[in-house]
Scaffold this active site. Structure first.
Site, PDB file in Angstrom:
ATOM      1  N   SER A 144       0.846  -1.196   0.000  1.00  0.00           N
ATOM      2  CA  SER A 144       0.000   0.000   0.000  1.00  0.00           C
ATOM      3  C   SER A 144       0.874   1.237   0.000  1.00  0.00           C
ATOM      4  O   SER A 144       2.003   1.220   0.524  1.00  0.00           O
ATOM      5  CB  SER A 144      -0.895   0.013   1.247  1.00  0.00           C
ATOM      6  OG  SER A 144      -1.555   1.259   1.389  1.00  0.00           O
ATOM      7  N   TYR A 157      -1.493  -0.174  10.405  1.00  0.00           N
ATOM      8  CA  TYR A 157      -1.622  -0.620   9.015  1.00  0.00           C
ATOM      9  C   TYR A 157      -0.423  -0.160   8.197  1.00  0.00           C
ATOM     10  O   TYR A 157       0.185  -0.935   7.453  1.00  0.00           O
ATOM     11  CB  TYR A 157      -2.914  -0.066   8.420  1.00  0.00           C
ATOM     12  CG  TYR A 157      -3.144  -0.424   6.970  1.00  0.00           C
ATOM     13  CD1 TYR A 157      -3.605  -1.679   6.607  1.00  0.00           C
ATOM     14  CD2 TYR A 157      -2.909   0.503   5.957  1.00  0.00           C
ATOM     15  CE1 TYR A 157      -3.823  -2.016   5.274  1.00  0.00           C
ATOM     16  CE2 TYR A 157      -3.120   0.185   4.628  1.00  0.00           C
ATOM     17  CZ  TYR A 157      -3.578  -1.071   4.291  1.00  0.00           C
ATOM     18  OH  TYR A 157      -3.783  -1.400   2.973  1.00  0.00           O
TER      19      TYR A 157
END
Length: 265
Positions: A144, A157
């Site tokens: 990501s 995250y």
């Protein structure tokens, strides 16, 4: 002229929905037999296997556990006799504002890290013998932009995806020349998860907001991520390993990127 990927076998973790399902459809169209891994989305995974054909099978495995990863790899080799491609797509998050340092505890970090970083390592380890035996062994990790720029849905995250980016480079180095290891790093991806969470109208508004804030002027969809994954798996990309492709419509070009909400999952 036959496709060089015809007859290959791929494992796609979290393959029943979203980005994973888009990858399965693309690979099946190239003649690849897919092992569609799922943890909970049994109906979606089995329906997708029936839809794409090519002998695709849906296999349940909670890949947080190493034994489950080894069982998934074994299921692939027992069904098809080979593994050529591995797409580590399964992941999770917890939404928490980065500035709220009390929003996360140690277990939040460990829970996210187990699936986003440890599970991909375990899957690579479980599949490595078969991937080494393939003439086109390749792995793509779905990271990501959060892990590249320290942003996104939560600090935990971002940290887990940052670990996955680093691990991609480490494994690319040690698994060469038999296995190529690359990663894609999407920003916001307009998946059904957001549509279910926000409703049709809210989903459309979010997509419009994202589209207005990135240079390319559209919200990235699952197939926009699946296309580059297919490209990285394709033997035509044999010179590429240890790379991380940013797939966010050019959003990373904006120096104020991290100040904008709704940028990744």
């Amino acid at each position: 002229m036959s496709d060089v990927m015809q007859g290959a076998v791929a494992i796609v973790t979290g393959g029943g929905t979203g980005i994973g399902a888009a990858v399965v459809r693309r690979l099946a169209a190239r003649g690849v037999s897919c092992v569609i891994n799922y943890a909970n989305s049994r109906d979606e995974a089995e329906a997708l296997a029936a839809e794409v054909g090519q002998g695709a099978i849906a296999v349940q495995a909670d890949i947080v556990g190493d034994a489950a990863c080894r069982a998934l790899a074994l299921a692939a080799t027992e069904a098809f006799g080979r593994i050529d491609f591995l797409v580590n797509n399964a992941g999770k998050t917890k939404f928490a504002a980065h500035e709220d340092l009390d929003a996360l505890d140690a277990e939040d970090f460990l829970d996210i890290y187990r699936l986003n970083a440890i599970a991909p390592f375990q899957m690579v380890r479980a599949c490595a013998p078969a991937l080494r035996a393939s003439p086109m062994g390749a792995v793509v990790n779905v990271a990501s932009v959060a892990g590249v720029f320290g942003m996104g849905s939560s600090v935990a995250y971002a940290a887990s995806k940052g670990a996955l980016v680093t691990m991609t480079k480490s494994l690319a180095r040690v698994l060469a020349p038999e296995i190529r290891v690359n990663a894609v790093a999407p920003g916001y991806v307009a998946t059904g998860w957001y549509e279910k969470k926000l409703g049709e109208e809210g989903f459309a508004k979010l997509n419009a907001k994202v589209a207005s804030s990135v240079p390319m002027g559209f919200a990235t969809g699952p197939d926009d991520v699946a296309g580059p994954i297919e490209m990285l798996l394709d033997p035509m990309s044999r010179a590429m390993t240890g790379e991380v492709l940013l797939l966010d419509g050019g959003g990373h070009l904006d120096v104020a990127l991290s100040q904008r909400p709704g940028r990744d999952g």
